[in-house]
Write an enzyme that holds these catalytic residues in place. Structure first.
Site, PDB file in Angstrom:
ATOM      1  N   GLY A   1       8.103   0.400   5.513  1.00 52.29           N
ATOM      2  CA  GLY A   1       8.903   1.524   5.968  1.00 52.29           C
ATOM      3  C   GLY A   1       8.021   2.625   6.509  1.00 52.29           C
ATOM      4  O   GLY A   1       6.908   2.840   6.022  1.00 52.29           O
TER       5      GLY A   1
ATOM      6  N   LYS B   1      17.711   0.518  10.651  1.00 50.81           N
ATOM      7  CA  LYS B   1      17.823  -0.065   9.316  1.00 50.81           C
ATOM      8  C   LYS B   1      18.995  -1.041   9.239  1.00 50.81           C
ATOM      9  O   LYS B   1      18.899  -2.121   8.651  1.00 50.81           O
ATOM     10  CB  LYS B   1      17.987   1.048   8.274  1.00 50.81           C
ATOM     11  CG  LYS B   1      16.767   1.939   8.100  1.00 50.81           C
ATOM     12  CD  LYS B   1      15.606   1.191   7.480  1.00 50.81           C
ATOM     13  CE  LYS B   1      14.484   2.124   7.080  1.00 50.81           C
ATOM     14  NZ  LYS B   1      13.337   1.407   6.463  1.00 50.81           N
TER      15      LYS B   1
ATOM     16  N   ARG C   1       3.780  13.814   3.470  1.00 49.97           N
ATOM     17  CA  ARG C   1       4.891  13.899   4.407  1.00 49.97           C
ATOM     18  C   ARG C   1       5.586  15.227   4.148  1.00 49.97           C
ATOM     19  O   ARG C   1       6.298  15.385   3.157  1.00 49.97           O
ATOM     20  CB  ARG C   1       5.869  12.728   4.209  1.00 49.97           C
ATOM     21  CG  ARG C   1       5.272  11.354   4.506  1.00 49.97           C
ATOM     22  CD  ARG C   1       6.314  10.263   4.334  1.00 49.97           C
ATOM     23  NE  ARG C   1       5.789   8.940   4.625  1.00 49.97           N
ATOM     24  CZ  ARG C   1       6.506   7.811   4.550  1.00 49.97           C
ATOM     25  NH1 ARG C   1       7.783   7.878   4.177  1.00 49.97           N
ATOM     26  NH2 ARG C   1       5.973   6.653   4.838  1.00 49.97           N
TER      27      ARG C   1
ATOM     28  N   SER D   1       0.816  -1.214   0.000  1.00 48.07           N
ATOM     29  CA  SER D   1       0.000   0.000   0.000  1.00 48.07           C
ATOM     30  C   SER D   1       0.852   1.267   0.000  1.00 48.07           C
ATOM     31  O   SER D   1       0.319   2.373  -0.096  1.00 48.07           O
ATOM     32  CB  SER D   1      -0.927   0.020   1.229  1.00 48.07           C
ATOM     33  OG  SER D   1      -0.166   0.043   2.427  1.00 48.07           O
TER      34      SER D   1
ATOM     35  N   TYR E   1      17.351   6.187  13.224  1.00 50.22           N
ATOM     36  CA  TYR E   1      16.736   5.663  11.999  1.00 50.22           C
ATOM     37  C   TYR E   1      17.692   4.726  11.267  1.00 50.22           C
ATOM     38  O   TYR E   1      17.340   3.591  10.918  1.00 50.22           O
ATOM     39  CB  TYR E   1      16.349   6.839  11.099  1.00 50.22           C
ATOM     40  CG  TYR E   1      15.753   6.454   9.762  1.00 50.22           C
ATOM     41  CD1 TYR E   1      14.382   6.307   9.607  1.00 50.22           C
ATOM     42  CD2 TYR E   1      16.561   6.267   8.639  1.00 50.22           C
ATOM     43  CE1 TYR E   1      13.826   5.970   8.384  1.00 50.22           C
ATOM     44  CE2 TYR E   1      16.029   5.933   7.414  1.00 50.22           C
ATOM     45  CZ  TYR E   1      14.660   5.782   7.288  1.00 50.22           C
ATOM     46  OH  TYR E   1      14.116   5.432   6.068  1.00 50.22           O
TER      47      TYR E   1
END
Length: 224
Positions: free
Chosen positions: A75, A130, A161, A13, A126
């Site tokens: 993500g 990852k 965003r 999605s 972040y």
């Protein structure tokens, strides 16, 4: 080309996942595609099976699912997730749970969308998450793992965003200047990444390549 392979995709999605799903359904390489989703998406194709799951129970939900290739396009951002723990759940716990159960089920290739600068030693939370995700996926022992580390992704998202929107506008001006060592920092078209995901899976069994392949953003910028 083998036209009887099967694929599973997480994150269908999202921006990259939605494009990747489109290319998987168009590929003569795949006869079956399973999209793991929270809710049904508006895609209708005879190849496609949508599996609505509770992502917090992903190993149980996928225990009876068997596919050749797994595409992980999950993500989030810290803001969208609502904090570090929620972000880690989406970007670490869900991909690792999927890798674990799908490897047990016989999947042979795991393709992970990571991020530029991913490293467990990074100063940034972040990028540390990852990097930790990459390591955990590798530890599952897939015959093939392909890790993609894109820079800022360019494309139209369903959700807004703000900071990424600013970055996309800046990239339109700056990308022509991003040459040589700076090339990996240039914005990357999401569709180019999606195409590369599918291409790497299609060709994994037909060309010589290492079992573990990491593609940095400047690699992904190059034409297919």
């Amino acid at each position: 080309m083998d036209g009887g392979r099967s694929a599973l995709i997480l994150g269908a999605s999202g921006l990259v996942g939605g494009l990747c799903l489109r290319h998987l359904l168009a590929s003569a390489h795949y006869a079956q595609v399973t999209a793991v989703v929270r809710r049904l998406i508006e895609v209708d194709d005879s190849k496609l099976t949508q599996k609505v799951v509770n992502f917090d129970r992903l190993e149980q939900e996928l225990a009876d699912t068997h596919t050749d290739d797994v595409f992980c396009c999950l993500g989030s951002t810290m803001k969208k997730a609502g904090g570090q723990e929620a972000f880690k759940r989406v970007d670490y716990e869900y991909p690792v749970a999927a890798a674990r159960v799908m490897r047990r089920g016989g999947s042979t290739h795991f393709l992970l969308v990571s991020a530029l600068g991913a490293s467990e030693k990074s100063l940034f939370f972040y990028n540390r998450v990852k990097g930790k995700t990459e390591r955990a996926i590798l530890e599952e022992g897939f015959p093939f793992v392909t890790i993609f580390r894109p820079s800022l992704l360019l494309g139209e998202r369903q959700e807004s965003r703000f900071l990424e929107g600013v970055g996309v506008k800046a990239a339109a001006w700056l990308n022509p200047l991003m040459q040589g060592p700076l090339r990996k920092y240039a914005g990357l078209e999401a569709n180019k990444l999606a195409l590369r995901l599918v291409r790497e899976a299609e060709e994994a069994l037909t060309r010589s390549r290492p079992s573990i392949l990491t593609l940095e953003s400047d690699d992904l910028q190059r034409s297919l």
